[in-house]
Design an enzyme around this catalytic site. Structure first.
Site, mmCIF file in Angstrom:
data_model
loop_
_atom_site.group_PDB
_atom_site.id
_atom_site.type_symbol
_atom_site.label_atom_id
_atom_site.label_comp_id
_atom_site.label_asym_id
_atom_site.label_seq_id
_atom_site.Cartn_x
_atom_site.Cartn_y
_atom_site.Cartn_z
ATOM 1 N N CYS A 8 0.863 -1.176 0.000
ATOM 2 C CA CYS A 8 0.000 0.000 0.000
ATOM 3 C C CYS A 8 0.905 1.234 0.000
ATOM 4 O O CYS A 8 2.102 1.119 -0.256
ATOM 5 C CB CYS A 8 -0.981 -0.008 1.178
ATOM 6 S SG CYS A 8 -0.235 0.099 2.814
ATOM 7 N N ARG A 14 -3.370 -0.831 5.503
ATOM 8 C CA ARG A 14 -3.950 -1.843 4.616
ATOM 9 C C ARG A 14 -3.041 -3.038 4.374
ATOM 10 O O ARG A 14 -3.446 -4.191 4.572
ATOM 11 C CB ARG A 14 -4.350 -1.214 3.272
ATOM 12 C CG ARG A 14 -5.476 -0.219 3.379
ATOM 13 C CD ARG A 14 -5.781 0.424 2.044
ATOM 14 N NE ARG A 14 -4.647 1.241 1.597
ATOM 15 C CZ ARG A 14 -4.532 1.763 0.385
ATOM 16 N NH1 ARG A 14 -5.466 1.544 -0.521
ATOM 17 N NH2 ARG A 14 -3.489 2.501 0.066
ATOM 18 N N ASP A 114 -8.376 3.485 1.003
ATOM 19 C CA ASP A 114 -7.461 3.867 2.078
ATOM 20 C C ASP A 114 -8.258 4.574 3.175
ATOM 21 O O ASP A 114 -8.842 5.630 2.935
ATOM 22 C CB ASP A 114 -6.378 4.796 1.522
ATOM 23 C CG ASP A 114 -5.248 5.036 2.504
ATOM 24 O OD1 ASP A 114 -5.399 4.737 3.706
ATOM 25 O OD2 ASP A 114 -4.193 5.530 2.062
#
Length: 143
Positions: A8, A14, A114
């Protein structure tokens, strides 16, 4: 044994959670690592709100420390799973032609949003989505 790398932006929420979820789903049949494109959170723990979201799903993210991606990590991986299209585009620009065939979106055809800067519900939703996405990669099947 397949080697997966989840990526990420900052390896702060994440991709570290995806690493845990995939490792649990795949068990000893796969090795999973995570990294971020930027080093902003290098050697720092995961986002506290993601740690809480992970805990609610039965995962312990407290030992995670962020790492910035390296060329060695790209070479090590059999599959590189980007959390969103922007991360995937950056990976395509830096990974070199020898690694192009390894690149995929984590969810196959859509982004994992996100949650940084959002409330706890966004982190919970993100964690649930990531955990559900492990089914795409179970048993070494890669879409």
């Amino acid at each position: 044994m397949p080697k997966l790398l989840t990526v990420c932006l900052g390896n702060h929420c994440r991709s570290p959670f995806a690493q845990l979820a995939l490792a649990r789903r795949g068990g000893p049949r796969m090795v999973v690592r995570s990294a971020g494109l930027i080093g902003k959170w290098q050697d720092r723990p995961a986002d506290p709100t993601m740690i809480d979201a992970a805990r609610r799903l039965g995962y312990d993210l407290t030992s995670h420390r962020a790492r910035q991606i390296t060329l060695d990590m790209l070479d090590w991986s059999d599959i590189i799973l980007a959390m969103d299209a922007s991360v995937l585009a950056t990976l395509r620009a830096i990974c070199g032609p020898e690694n192009e065939g390894k690149l995929r979106l984590y969810l196959g055809d859509r982004d994992v949003p996100d949650p940084i800067g959002q409330d706890g519900a966004a982190f919970d939703d993100c964690a649930v989505l990531i955990e559900a996405g492990t089914a795409l990669h179970a048993g070494g099947r890669f879409t």
